[in-house]
Write a protein that holds these residues in place. Sequence first.
Motif, PDB file in Angstrom:
ATOM      1  N   ILE A  15     -24.887  28.856  43.545  1.00 56.02           N
ATOM      2  CA  ILE A  15     -25.033  27.994  44.721  1.00 56.02           C
ATOM      3  C   ILE A  15     -24.752  28.782  45.995  1.00 56.02           C
ATOM      4  O   ILE A  15     -23.714  29.426  46.128  1.00 56.02           O
ATOM      5  CB  ILE A  15     -24.090  26.783  44.642  1.00 56.02           C
ATOM      6  N   LYS A  16     -25.699  28.724  46.953  1.00 58.14           N
ATOM      7  CA  LYS A  16     -25.525  29.331  48.264  1.00 58.14           C
ATOM      8  C   LYS A  16     -25.589  28.244  49.332  1.00 58.14           C
ATOM      9  O   LYS A  16     -26.484  27.387  49.293  1.00 58.14           O
ATOM     10  CB  LYS A  16     -26.621  30.366  48.542  1.00 58.14           C
ATOM     11  N   ILE A  17     -24.672  28.306  50.271  1.00 54.87           N
ATOM     12  CA  ILE A  17     -24.673  27.395  51.413  1.00 54.87           C
ATOM     13  C   ILE A  17     -24.652  28.239  52.681  1.00 54.87           C
ATOM     14  O   ILE A  17     -23.760  29.069  52.863  1.00 54.87           O
ATOM     15  CB  ILE A  17     -23.458  26.447  51.381  1.00 54.87           C
ATOM     16  N   ASN A  18     -25.650  28.048  53.531  1.00 54.18           N
ATOM     17  CA  ASN A  18     -25.761  28.819  54.769  1.00 54.18           C
ATOM     18  C   ASN A  18     -25.849  27.876  55.961  1.00 54.18           C
ATOM     19  O   ASN A  18     -26.471  26.809  55.876  1.00 54.18           O
ATOM     20  CB  ASN A  18     -27.011  29.706  54.760  1.00 54.18           C
ATOM     21  N   GLY A  19     -25.250  28.271  57.070  1.00 50.50           N
ATOM     22  CA  GLY A  19     -25.343  27.483  58.284  1.00 50.50           C
ATOM     23  C   GLY A  19     -25.123  28.328  59.525  1.00 50.50           C
ATOM     24  O   GLY A  19     -24.383  29.325  59.483  1.00 50.50           O
ATOM     25  N   GLU A  35     -32.285  26.796  86.027  1.00 50.68           N
ATOM     26  CA  GLU A  35     -31.308  27.036  84.965  1.00 50.68           C
ATOM     27  C   GLU A  35     -31.684  26.196  83.750  1.00 50.68           C
ATOM     28  O   GLU A  35     -31.828  24.984  83.837  1.00 50.68           O
ATOM     29  CB  GLU A  35     -29.906  26.662  85.446  1.00 50.68           C
ATOM     30  N   ASN A  36     -31.900  26.867  82.622  1.00 49.54           N
ATOM     31  CA  ASN A  36     -32.259  26.188  81.389  1.00 49.54           C
ATOM     32  C   ASN A  36     -31.202  26.445  80.318  1.00 49.54           C
ATOM     33  O   ASN A  36     -30.816  27.599  80.094  1.00 49.54           O
ATOM     34  CB  ASN A  36     -33.624  26.677  80.875  1.00 49.54           C
ATOM     35  N   ASN A  37     -30.749  25.387  79.685  1.00 50.65           N
ATOM     36  CA  ASN A  37     -29.819  25.507  78.565  1.00 50.65           C
ATOM     37  C   ASN A  37     -30.564  25.234  77.263  1.00 50.65           C
ATOM     38  O   ASN A  37     -31.497  24.433  77.230  1.00 50.65           O
ATOM     39  CB  ASN A  37     -28.663  24.515  78.722  1.00 50.65           C
ATOM     40  N   TYR A  38     -30.169  25.882  76.200  1.00 50.85           N
ATOM     41  CA  TYR A  38     -30.873  25.712  74.934  1.00 50.85           C
ATOM     42  C   TYR A  38     -29.900  25.837  73.771  1.00 50.85           C
ATOM     43  O   TYR A  38     -28.814  26.398  73.892  1.00 50.85           O
ATOM     44  CB  TYR A  38     -32.012  26.727  74.800  1.00 50.85           C
ATOM     45  N   THR A  39     -30.336  25.289  72.643  1.00 50.84           N
ATOM     46  CA  THR A  39     -29.474  25.284  71.470  1.00 50.84           C
ATOM     47  C   THR A  39     -30.324  25.261  70.205  1.00 50.84           C
ATOM     48  O   THR A  39     -31.506  24.900  70.233  1.00 50.84           O
ATOM     49  CB  THR A  39     -28.534  24.055  71.488  1.00 50.84           C
ATOM     50  N   GLY A  40     -29.713  25.649  69.094  1.00 52.10           N
ATOM     51  CA  GLY A  40     -30.394  25.610  67.812  1.00 52.10           C
ATOM     52  C   GLY A  40     -29.377  25.702  66.685  1.00 52.10           C
ATOM     53  O   GLY A  40     -28.317  26.310  66.845  1.00 52.10           O
ATOM     54  N   TYR A  41     -29.689  25.081  65.557  1.00 48.90           N
ATOM     55  CA  TYR A  41     -28.787  25.178  64.414  1.00 48.90           C
ATOM     56  C   TYR A  41     -29.563  24.873  63.137  1.00 48.90           C
ATOM     57  O   TYR A  41     -30.674  24.318  63.160  1.00 48.90           O
ATOM     58  CB  TYR A  41     -27.594  24.229  64.551  1.00 48.90           C
ATOM     59  N   TYR A  42     -28.969  25.237  62.007  1.00 52.34           N
ATOM     60  CA  TYR A  42     -29.545  24.869  60.717  1.00 52.34           C
ATOM     61  C   TYR A  42     -28.453  24.879  59.659  1.00 52.34           C
ATOM     62  O   TYR A  42     -27.403  25.512  59.808  1.00 52.34           O
ATOM     63  CB  TYR A  42     -30.679  25.834  60.311  1.00 52.34           C
ATOM     64  N   GLY A  43     -28.720  24.172  58.579  1.00 54.92           N
ATOM     65  CA  GLY A  43     -27.861  24.183  57.400  1.00 54.92           C
ATOM     66  C   GLY A  43     -28.745  24.085  56.172  1.00 54.92           C
ATOM     67  O   GLY A  43     -29.744  23.355  56.171  1.00 54.92           O
ATOM     68  N   GLU A  44     -28.419  24.820  55.111  1.00 55.06           N
ATOM     69  CA  GLU A  44     -29.247  24.814  53.914  1.00 55.06           C
ATOM     70  C   GLU A  44     -28.395  25.033  52.670  1.00 55.06           C
ATOM     71  O   GLU A  44     -27.323  25.644  52.726  1.00 55.06           O
ATOM     72  CB  GLU A  44     -30.340  25.881  53.989  1.00 55.06           C
ATOM     73  N   ILE A  45     -28.888  24.522  51.559  1.00 47.69           N
ATOM     74  CA  ILE A  45     -28.273  24.724  50.253  1.00 47.69           C
ATOM     75  C   ILE A  45     -29.340  25.279  49.313  1.00 47.69           C
ATOM     76  O   ILE A  45     -30.450  24.723  49.228  1.00 47.69           O
ATOM     77  CB  ILE A  45     -27.690  23.421  49.678  1.00 47.69           C
ATOM     78  N   ILE A  46     -29.029  26.370  48.629  1.00 47.39           N
ATOM     79  CA  ILE A  46     -29.975  27.036  47.738  1.00 47.39           C
ATOM     80  C   ILE A  46     -29.354  27.160  46.347  1.00 47.39           C
ATOM     81  O   ILE A  46     -28.193  27.577  46.225  1.00 47.39           O
ATOM     82  CB  ILE A  46     -30.335  28.445  48.260  1.00 47.39           C
ATOM     83  N   PHE A  49     -34.303  24.624  47.167  1.00 46.58           N
ATOM     84  CA  PHE A  49     -33.448  24.563  48.348  1.00 46.58           C
ATOM     85  C   PHE A  49     -33.795  23.347  49.186  1.00 46.58           C
ATOM     86  O   PHE A  49     -34.883  22.774  49.092  1.00 46.58           O
ATOM     87  CB  PHE A  49     -33.604  25.833  49.198  1.00 46.58           C
ATOM     88  N   ILE A  50     -32.837  22.949  50.014  1.00 49.79           N
ATOM     89  CA  ILE A  50     -33.045  21.942  51.044  1.00 49.79           C
ATOM     90  C   ILE A  50     -32.475  22.488  52.351  1.00 49.79           C
ATOM     91  O   ILE A  50     -31.515  23.250  52.347  1.00 49.79           O
ATOM     92  CB  ILE A  50     -32.385  20.593  50.692  1.00 49.79           C
ATOM     93  N   ARG A  51     -33.079  22.098  53.471  1.00 45.57           N
ATOM     94  CA  ARG A  51     -32.637  22.609  54.778  1.00 45.57           C
ATOM     95  C   ARG A  51     -32.877  21.555  55.854  1.00 45.57           C
ATOM     96  O   ARG A  51     -33.854  20.808  55.806  1.00 45.57           O
ATOM     97  CB  ARG A  51     -33.401  23.879  55.142  1.00 45.57           C
ATOM     98  N   TYR A  52     -31.988  21.557  56.823  1.00 41.71           N
ATOM     99  CA  TYR A  52     -32.194  20.770  58.035  1.00 41.71           C
ATOM    100  C   TYR A  52     -31.964  21.705  59.209  1.00 41.71           C
ATOM    101  O   TYR A  52     -30.936  22.381  59.283  1.00 41.71           O
ATOM    102  CB  TYR A  52     -31.214  19.594  58.120  1.00 41.71           C
ATOM    103  N   ASP A  53     -32.934  21.776  60.127  1.00 45.01           N
ATOM    104  CA  ASP A  53     -32.733  22.634  61.292  1.00 45.01           C
ATOM    105  C   ASP A  53     -33.241  21.973  62.562  1.00 45.01           C
ATOM    106  O   ASP A  53     -34.012  21.014  62.525  1.00 45.01           O
ATOM    107  CB  ASP A  53     -33.340  24.030  61.092  1.00 45.01           C
ATOM    108  N   PHE A  54     -32.773  22.504  63.691  1.00 45.01           N
ATOM    109  CA  PHE A  54     -33.019  21.899  65.001  1.00 45.01           C
ATOM    110  C   PHE A  54     -33.151  23.008  66.031  1.00 45.01           C
ATOM    111  O   PHE A  54     -32.478  24.040  65.957  1.00 45.01           O
ATOM    112  CB  PHE A  54     -31.851  20.981  65.377  1.00 45.01           C
ATOM    113  N   ILE A  55     -34.028  22.784  67.010  1.00 49.84           N
ATOM    114  CA  ILE A  55     -34.180  23.733  68.122  1.00 49.84           C
ATOM    115  C   ILE A  55     -34.531  22.966  69.398  1.00 49.84           C
ATOM    116  O   ILE A  55     -35.253  21.964  69.351  1.00 49.84           O
ATOM    117  CB  ILE A  55     -35.284  24.789  67.832  1.00 49.84           C
TER     118      ILE A  55
END
Length: 382
Positions: free
Chosen positions: A265-269, A291-302, A311-317
Motif C-alpha cells: 500500500i502506497k499513500i501519496n499527498g 497579483e495572482n494567487n494559486y494553489t494545488g493539491y492531490y491525494g492518492e492510494i495505490i 489506484f484512486i486519486r483526488y486532485d485540485f488546481i
Amino acid sequence: MKTRILLLTLGSVLFLWLNSKAQDETERNVHVTGYINAVGEYSDCINLKKDWAVGLSEVGLLTSYKPVEDLEFKTTLVYTHYTFHVSQIFIEAFAQYNFREELKLGVGRFLTPLSPVNLYFYAPLNPSGVVPMLVSHHFLFPQTISGIHLHGLASLAKGFKLGYNFALGTYPYINHLESGVLSIQAQEDSYPSFGYYDTEKDKINKYMCGTARVYVIFNNAFTIGANYFKADAQQVTQDSLGAFIYYPSTKYTYGFDAHLQVGDIKINGEYWGGQQQTTPKTDALLGEHIENNYTGYYGEIIWDSEVYKPFIRYDFIEDVNVNKVGLPTAAATVGIAIRPRFETLLKLEYKRVMGRQITNIGNREWKDYNYNYAQVSLVVSF
C-alpha cells in the motif's frame, strides 16, 4: 516540423542503441533504456474537435554513462505528441559527480527536484497515465531547470535519514503544456471555456530561478518534504486587438509532500500554494499592480503489487484567472495498471473533472461544468 522532430528522436534512439551494443558495456558502463507509449482517449468535454482519439503519446530514451565510479553522464530524450521545438525533447542532459552519498553535484539540464512525482513522470514508472494537475500544468514549478544541482541523503540515526535538494539556473516559461492525443491533458481547467490553447504560439522565455527541498525518511517507509521555488516570470495581458503582451513579474511557490508505504500500500499527498505579481516597472507601464494567487493539491492510494496496481486519486488546481474569474478545477480518478511482464504495462483509468465554464468574460459570468475523461495506455519498454 513535428515529423522532423520525431525522425530526429527515433534516429537518436537507434544510433545510441546501436552504439551501445557495439561497445563493451561492462568496460564503458553504459546503460540504455527506453519506451514507447500509445494511448486511446475519450472525453465528452465541450470544445473538443473530436471526443476520442488514438495515437502515439510519448517516445522516451534514457541513457547513462559512468567513465569512473563517481562520475555519471545522463541524457533523457522524450518526444511527445505536442513537441514543437527540439529543445523540449531534452528533458535531462547533465553530468553529476558523487563526492559521497551525502554530497552530489550536477550541472546541466535536469528535472526540477521538488515534487517527487515530477521525478518519475515517465510512463513506465507511473501507474497512472495522467499525473496530478499541479505537476502537469507546470505553473507551480517547471518540469526542468538548466543550471547547478546540489543534493544528498544522510543517515543521521537508525531508521532516520535527512535529504536535501538545491538548484539554481534558468527555466523555460511554458505553462499548461498539452499532452495526450486529445490536447485536453494539462488544460482541463480552461478547456470548457476556451477550448484548445496552442502553447506553440506563446512566447517562451527563459528566466532565472532557484529551488530548495528538504525531506526526512523514517524507517524507509514514511517520507515528508518541504519545498520552495522562487523565480522571475512573465505576466500576460492582451491589447485591444487580442494580441498577447508580456510584462516582467516575479513568482514564488511552496509545497509540502508526504508519502507512506506499508507492504503493497502506497499513500501519496501534496499541497502547493504560491503567488505571481508584476514588478514596479510593469506597474508603471500598466498603471496597475497585478497579483495572482494559486494553489494545488492531490491525494492518492495505490495498491502496488507486482502485476496489478489499482489506484484512486483526488486532485485540485487553481492557477488560471481570466478577467478576475478563477477556474478552480478538481478531478476524481480511478484506475489500474497491469504489468504482465516487466517490459509491458497496460493502464486503464477514468476521471470525473469538476470545473467552471466562463459564459460571459466581460461581465465575469460563469457556471459549474463537469465532464468525463477516460484513457487506455500501452507502454512497451526495454
